[in-house]
Motif scaffolding. Sequence first.
Motif, PDB file in Angstrom:
ATOM      1  N   VAL A   1       1.043  -1.378  -0.041  1.00 43.47           N
ATOM      2  CA  VAL A   1       0.097   0.307   0.109  1.00 43.47           C
ATOM      3  C   VAL A   1       1.230   1.389   0.070  1.00 43.47           C
ATOM      4  O   VAL A   1       0.509   2.060  -1.014  1.00 43.47           O
ATOM      5  CB  VAL A   1      -1.184   0.177   1.050  1.00 43.47           C
ATOM      6  CG1 VAL A   1      -1.463   1.148   1.362  1.00 43.47           C
ATOM      7  CG2 VAL A   1      -2.152  -1.199   1.280  1.00 43.47           C
ATOM      8  N   VAL A   2       1.840   0.857   0.633  1.00 46.80           N
ATOM      9  CA  VAL A   2       2.952   2.045   0.702  1.00 46.80           C
ATOM     10  C   VAL A   2       3.440   2.876  -0.585  1.00 46.80           C
ATOM     11  O   VAL A   2       4.013   3.827  -0.961  1.00 46.80           O
ATOM     12  CB  VAL A   2       3.806   2.042   1.931  1.00 46.80           C
ATOM     13  CG1 VAL A   2       4.917   3.340   1.825  1.00 46.80           C
ATOM     14  CG2 VAL A   2       3.030   2.274   3.152  1.00 46.80           C
ATOM     15  N   ALA A   3       3.783   0.931  -1.006  1.00 47.25           N
ATOM     16  CA  ALA A   3       4.580   1.364  -2.591  1.00 47.25           C
ATOM     17  C   ALA A   3       3.709   2.171  -3.720  1.00 47.25           C
ATOM     18  O   ALA A   3       3.350   2.768  -4.168  1.00 47.25           O
ATOM     19  CB  ALA A   3       4.929  -0.084  -2.715  1.00 47.25           C
ATOM     20  N   ILE A   4       2.072   1.115  -3.394  1.00 51.39           N
ATOM     21  CA  ILE A   4       1.159   2.149  -3.913  1.00 51.39           C
ATOM     22  C   ILE A   4       0.514   3.467  -4.131  1.00 51.39           C
ATOM     23  O   ILE A   4       1.062   4.004  -5.352  1.00 51.39           O
ATOM     24  CB  ILE A   4      -0.136   1.325  -4.049  1.00 51.39           C
ATOM     25  CG1 ILE A   4      -0.035  -0.276  -4.716  1.00 51.39           C
ATOM     26  CG2 ILE A   4      -0.894   2.307  -5.179  1.00 51.39           C
ATOM     27  CD1 ILE A   4      -1.075  -1.345  -4.437  1.00 51.39           C
ATOM     28  N   ILE A   5       1.304   3.851  -3.563  1.00 53.00           N
ATOM     29  CA  ILE A   5       0.701   5.665  -2.603  1.00 53.00           C
ATOM     30  C   ILE A   5       2.452   6.020  -3.453  1.00 53.00           C
ATOM     31  O   ILE A   5       1.829   7.471  -3.745  1.00 53.00           O
ATOM     32  CB  ILE A   5       0.441   5.740  -1.118  1.00 53.00           C
ATOM     33  CG1 ILE A   5      -0.227   5.274  -0.801  1.00 53.00           C
ATOM     34  CG2 ILE A   5       0.911   7.639  -0.923  1.00 53.00           C
ATOM     35  CD1 ILE A   5      -0.553   5.212   0.598  1.00 53.00           C
ATOM     36  N   ALA A   6       3.407   6.186  -2.864  1.00 60.75           N
ATOM     37  CA  ALA A   6       4.431   6.117  -3.453  1.00 60.75           C
ATOM     38  C   ALA A   6       4.486   5.787  -5.105  1.00 60.75           C
ATOM     39  O   ALA A   6       5.135   7.677  -5.909  1.00 60.75           O
ATOM     40  CB  ALA A   6       6.055   5.790  -3.010  1.00 60.75           C
ATOM     41  N   GLY A   7       4.053   5.478  -5.679  1.00 65.86           N
ATOM     42  CA  GLY A   7       4.077   4.965  -7.568  1.00 65.86           C
ATOM     43  C   GLY A   7       3.035   6.296  -8.040  1.00 65.86           C
ATOM     44  O   GLY A   7       3.290   6.767  -8.198  1.00 65.86           O
ATOM     45  N   LEU A   8       1.358   5.651  -6.867  1.00 67.25           N
ATOM     46  CA  LEU A   8       0.651   6.920  -7.704  1.00 67.25           C
ATOM     47  C   LEU A   8       0.771   9.021  -7.561  1.00 67.25           C
ATOM     48  O   LEU A   8       0.730   9.825  -8.479  1.00 67.25           O
ATOM     49  CB  LEU A   8      -0.144   7.101  -6.657  1.00 67.25           C
ATOM     50  CG  LEU A   8      -1.146   5.331  -7.289  1.00 67.25           C
ATOM     51  CD1 LEU A   8      -2.066   5.871  -6.122  1.00 67.25           C
ATOM     52  CD2 LEU A   8      -1.090   5.863  -8.823  1.00 67.25           C
ATOM     53  N   ALA A   9       1.895   8.793  -6.470  1.00 67.90           N
ATOM     54  CA  ALA A   9       2.383  10.489  -5.795  1.00 67.90           C
ATOM     55  C   ALA A   9       3.470  10.646  -7.170  1.00 67.90           C
ATOM     56  O   ALA A   9       3.546  11.593  -7.858  1.00 67.90           O
ATOM     57  CB  ALA A   9       2.592  10.122  -5.160  1.00 67.90           C
ATOM     58  N   ALA A  10       4.183   9.712  -7.695  1.00 71.02           N
ATOM     59  CA  ALA A  10       5.555  10.244  -9.042  1.00 71.02           C
ATOM     60  C   ALA A  10       5.341  10.242 -10.038  1.00 71.02           C
ATOM     61  O   ALA A  10       5.595  11.599 -10.222  1.00 71.02           O
ATOM     62  CB  ALA A  10       6.660   9.292  -8.575  1.00 71.02           C
ATOM     63  N   THR A  11       4.241   9.270 -10.212  1.00 73.61           N
ATOM     64  CA  THR A  11       3.310   9.811 -11.953  1.00 73.61           C
ATOM     65  C   THR A  11       2.824  11.167 -11.871  1.00 73.61           C
ATOM     66  O   THR A  11       2.086  11.313 -13.173  1.00 73.61           O
ATOM     67  CB  THR A  11       2.529   8.469 -12.733  1.00 73.61           C
ATOM     68  OG1 THR A  11       1.561   8.409 -10.663  1.00 73.61           O
ATOM     69  CG2 THR A  11       3.484   7.227 -12.417  1.00 73.61           C
TER      70      THR A  11
ATOM     71  N   LYS B   1      10.045   0.818  -4.077  1.00 76.14           N
ATOM     72  CA  LYS B   1      10.845  -0.204  -3.282  1.00 76.14           C
ATOM     73  C   LYS B   1      10.553   0.540  -1.670  1.00 76.14           C
ATOM     74  O   LYS B   1      11.026   1.511  -1.541  1.00 76.14           O
ATOM     75  CB  LYS B   1      12.266  -0.645  -3.664  1.00 76.14           C
ATOM     76  CG  LYS B   1      12.934  -1.936  -2.269  1.00 76.14           C
ATOM     77  CD  LYS B   1      14.191  -1.977  -2.747  1.00 76.14           C
ATOM     78  CE  LYS B   1      14.409  -3.249  -1.183  1.00 76.14           C
ATOM     79  NZ  LYS B   1      15.913  -2.598  -1.204  1.00 76.14           N
ATOM     80  N   VAL B   2       9.793  -0.233  -0.870  1.00 76.74           N
ATOM     81  CA  VAL B   2       9.750   0.486   0.394  1.00 76.74           C
ATOM     82  C   VAL B   2      10.567  -0.115   1.616  1.00 76.74           C
ATOM     83  O   VAL B   2      10.083  -1.297   1.234  1.00 76.74           O
ATOM     84  CB  VAL B   2       7.540   0.742   0.418  1.00 76.74           C
ATOM     85  CG1 VAL B   2       7.903   1.283   1.896  1.00 76.74           C
ATOM     86  CG2 VAL B   2       7.768   1.863  -0.480  1.00 76.74           C
ATOM     87  N   SER B   3      11.202   0.529   2.240  1.00 70.22           N
ATOM     88  CA  SER B   3      11.540  -0.689   3.724  1.00 70.22           C
ATOM     89  C   SER B   3      10.887   0.245   4.935  1.00 70.22           C
ATOM     90  O   SER B   3      11.088   1.781   4.916  1.00 70.22           O
ATOM     91  CB  SER B   3      12.510  -1.069   3.905  1.00 70.22           C
ATOM     92  OG  SER B   3      13.533   0.266   3.843  1.00 70.22           O
ATOM     93  N   VAL B   4       9.792  -0.182   6.077  1.00 77.53           N
ATOM     94  CA  VAL B   4       9.577   0.045   6.884  1.00 77.53           C
ATOM     95  C   VAL B   4      10.407  -0.065   8.767  1.00 77.53           C
ATOM     96  O   VAL B   4      10.220  -1.548   8.028  1.00 77.53           O
ATOM     97  CB  VAL B   4       8.054   0.275   7.518  1.00 77.53           C
ATOM     98  CG1 VAL B   4       7.903   1.225   8.357  1.00 77.53           C
ATOM     99  CG2 VAL B   4       7.338   1.292   5.699  1.00 77.53           C
ATOM    100  N   ALA B   5      10.856   1.076   9.313  1.00 79.08           N
ATOM    101  CA  ALA B   5      11.863   0.129   9.905  1.00 79.08           C
ATOM    102  C   ALA B   5      11.156   1.018  11.556  1.00 79.08           C
ATOM    103  O   ALA B   5      11.603   2.927  11.062  1.00 79.08           O
ATOM    104  CB  ALA B   5      12.803   0.184   9.988  1.00 79.08           C
ATOM    105  N   GLU B   6      10.752   0.830  12.530  1.00 78.70           N
ATOM    106  CA  GLU B   6       9.766   1.204  13.085  1.00 78.70           C
ATOM    107  C   GLU B   6       9.499   2.685  12.785  1.00 78.70           C
ATOM    108  O   GLU B   6       9.548   3.741  13.232  1.00 78.70           O
ATOM    109  CB  GLU B   6      11.373   1.393  14.516  1.00 78.70           C
ATOM    110  CG  GLU B   6      11.916   0.699  14.790  1.00 78.70           C
ATOM    111  CD  GLU B   6      13.101   0.880  15.456  1.00 78.70           C
ATOM    112  OE1 GLU B   6      12.985   1.727  16.779  1.00 78.70           O
ATOM    113  OE2 GLU B   6      13.896  -0.304  15.780  1.00 78.70           O
TER     114      GLU B   6
END
Length: 125
Positions: free
Chosen positions: A24-34, A64-69
Amino acid sequence: MAEDRKVFKIKEDTLGEVHIADEVVAIIAGLAATEVEGVSSMAGNITNELVSKLGMKNLSKGVKVSVAEGDVKVDVALNIAYGYAIPEVSAKVQDKVKTAIETMTGLKVVVVNVRIASVDMKNTK
C-alpha cells in the motif's frame, strides 16, 4: 509472493489496531510520483514489465519500500520525459512522495531516493 508482503502497525488504541501493507505504501509512492509533471512513467524490473505486457496493472511498479520502527525509506525508479530538468523533477518527486505517504499513513518518511532509469523520447516537453 504473498509471503513476501509485510504488514506494519501504524496505530493501536482502545478500539483496536490499524495495520498497513508495504504494498500500500509502495502504491501511494508510485501514484504520487506519476503525478509530477515530467515523469513519463515508472520504471520496473523485468517481472513488472512482463506483468504490464499481460495487461495487468502493477501500481507499485518501480517502487521499493522499507519500514523500520515507523520510519519509511522509499526508492523510486522512473522514466523522465525528454526536455525536463532532471534535478527539478527529482526534487518534486521526492517532495510529493514524502507528503503523500506521511499524509495518508501517518508514517515518517526519512529518505526518498530517485533513480532515473531512462529518458522517454515520445513524451517531450
